[in-house]
Write a protein that holds these residues in place. Structure first.
Motif, PDB file in Angstrom:
ATOM      1  N   GLU A   1       7.125 -37.838 -80.636  1.00 18.27           N
ATOM      2  CA  GLU A   1       6.133 -37.148 -80.171  1.00 18.27           C
ATOM      3  C   GLU A   1       5.587 -37.499 -78.775  1.00 18.27           C
ATOM      4  O   GLU A   1       4.921 -36.915 -77.854  1.00 18.27           O
ATOM      5  CB  GLU A   1       5.005 -36.988 -81.024  1.00 18.27           C
ATOM      6  N   LYS A   2       5.647 -38.895 -78.561  1.00 17.81           N
ATOM      7  CA  LYS A   2       5.349 -39.689 -77.346  1.00 17.81           C
ATOM      8  C   LYS A   2       6.085 -40.560 -77.198  1.00 17.81           C
ATOM      9  O   LYS A   2       7.083 -41.002 -77.954  1.00 17.81           O
ATOM     10  CB  LYS A   2       3.758 -39.939 -77.634  1.00 17.81           C
TER      11      LYS A   2
ATOM     12  N   ASP B   1       2.628 -37.863 -73.851  1.00 13.16           N
ATOM     13  CA  ASP B   1       2.468 -37.078 -75.261  1.00 13.16           C
ATOM     14  C   ASP B   1       2.976 -35.897 -75.251  1.00 13.16           C
ATOM     15  O   ASP B   1       3.522 -35.147 -74.112  1.00 13.16           O
ATOM     16  CB  ASP B   1       0.771 -37.140 -75.586  1.00 13.16           C
ATOM     17  N   ASN B   2       3.097 -35.354 -76.451  1.00 14.15           N
ATOM     18  CA  ASN B   2       3.714 -34.186 -76.637  1.00 14.15           C
ATOM     19  C   ASN B   2       5.101 -33.605 -76.099  1.00 14.15           C
ATOM     20  O   ASN B   2       5.183 -32.612 -75.338  1.00 14.15           O
ATOM     21  CB  ASN B   2       2.788 -32.618 -75.908  1.00 14.15           C
TER      22      ASN B   2
END
Length: 409
Positions: free
Chosen positions: A279-280, A255-256
């Motif tokens: 984003e992931k 993630d992120n």
């Protein structure tokens, strides 16, 4: 199990004795050596589930013959052995004792960390149960696949590998690279060879498949695409990504991901991805894109100072796939995809066949994580047998002559 169950196996013992009696340990395999007369090679290891135990038998014999691994690469099971070889000591040190201790003390079935329904279904598949049983067991795990995209979380595997690394002083990628890329004392070019060590650096690589951006990812080289604190990431994540067999394990989800113009530029430079950075990212088995990354260390139009040995688990394309059932169709698709890229590279560079050894894995099933102690030993012996064959047949000077003949001036 004890280390001696492997090293004192009668066939393994006789293999090493015969190799030394025949002077195989005195053969020249590389032009890069050290003051202890160790010879340095690069090693690429193929993926193949629990069959990876055979890779340990192969590298054990190599180490006993004075061969050390200057660079290491692998996919899936091959990535596990590559990371352990890279992290269990300095490049010039023998790793077999620690490596075998890790193998002997771990029940591979622990990696099957899904619920009871998942375990029952996997057992039915491995045992090649009849259609009615497979359908019944399959219906019980449909929710696992829909909810988590896999039968097993893979958490036990990650915790186990991270713990092994920590006990050997490796917690971050920086720890790994600081240790592995440090050149051994006394490293030199063999006497009488007109070359230097200039520019020669150890390299470690694990292949994983980012199916979010359709990217063949080389870790740790491409780690900055996925983490802002790239040097602090535990290397166990790279292998957890590489061994994520589709549907057997849940994908590794990161993630992120770093965002912004700089991140987009990195994505284009490293992965040629032109879209908006997601984003992931979802990772599955690196074998989907390159199960045997023999191309990683290959340098065109030059004669290498050290060879890139490759070891494969079984023989590709030696029999037709059976496609009469849904599982057969999935298996045929999976095998076709994971063999295509690497097989084509070897076809275009046939001299690589001089560097590659196939291990006869017999009737062992790559998904049988419930492997018995006897089967572990048998795979180890098969790996040792393959190393014996390769060491006897490989001719370093002949390989250099072939490569010299391919140089375009």
């Amino acid at each position: 199990m004890e280390i001696s169950d492997f090293t004192e196996n009668p066939e393994v013992f006789m293999t090493l004795r015969n190799l030394k009696q025949d002077g195989i340990d005195k053969k020249i395999y590389s032009d890069v050596v050290d003051s202890e007369k160790n010879q340095y090679v690069e090693l690429v290891q193929e993926g193949g589930g629990v069959l990876g135990v055979a890779l340990i038998g192969y590298t054990y014999v190599m180490e006993q013959m004075g061969i050390r691994f200057f660079s290491l690469a692998g996919t899936s099971a091959g990535s596990i052995n590559a990371l352990l070889l890279a992290s269990l000591g300095k490049v010039n040190e023998s790793k077999y004792e620690k490596l075998l201790n890790v193998l002997a003390s771990k029940n591979l079935y622990d990696f099957v960390d899904g619920d009871k329904d998942s375990k029952d279904f996997i057992e039915a598949v491995v045992e090649k149960a009849k259609r009615v049983k497979l359908i019944w067991k399959g219906m019980q795990v449909i929710d696992n696949v829909f909810d988590s995209l896999g039968l097993n979380p893979g958490n036990d595997f990650y915790r186990w590998l991270a713990d092994v690394l920590m006990k050997n002083g490796i917690v971050t990628t920086k720890d790994l690279l600081d240790q592995f890329t440090s050149l051994p004392d006394g490293l030199k070019i063999r006497d009488g060879v007109d070359r230097t060590l200039e520019g020669l650096k150890p390299k470690f690589a694990v292949i994983a498949s980012d199916i979010t951006t359709e990217t063949k990812v080389e870790f740790p080289a491409m780690r900055s695409l996925y983490w802002a604190n790239a040097d602090e990431i535990n290397p166990a994540y790279y292998v957890r990504a590489s061994m994520s067999i589709p549907y057997f394990f849940e994908p590794l989800v990161i993630d992120n991901l770093p965002q912004g113009p700089e991140a987009m530029n990195r994505w284009y430079d490293m992965a040629k991805f032109k879209g908006v950075v997601p984003e992931k990212a979802y990772f599955v088995d690196g074998g989907i894109m390159s199960n045997f990354p023999i191309d990683l260390f290959h340098k065109f139009n030059t004669v290498p100072r050290l060879p890139t040995f490759g070891v494969k688990l079984g023989v590709d394309r030696n029999k037709a796939n059976t496609v009469e059932s849904p599982l057969g169709l999935f298996g045929a698709l999976f095998n076709s995809i994971r063999h295509l890229h690497d097989y084509e590279f070897i076809l275009k560079n046939p001299e690589l066949r001089m560097l590659v050894q196939n291990i006869d894995i017999g009737e062992h099933d790559w998904l049988n994580f419930g492997i018995t102690e006897e089967a572990k030993i048998d795979l180890f012996v098969r790996g040792a047998r393959a190393a014996d064959q390769f060491l006897r047949n490989f001719n370093w000077e002949k390989y250099k002559q072939v490569r010299a003949g391919k140089i375009i001036k």
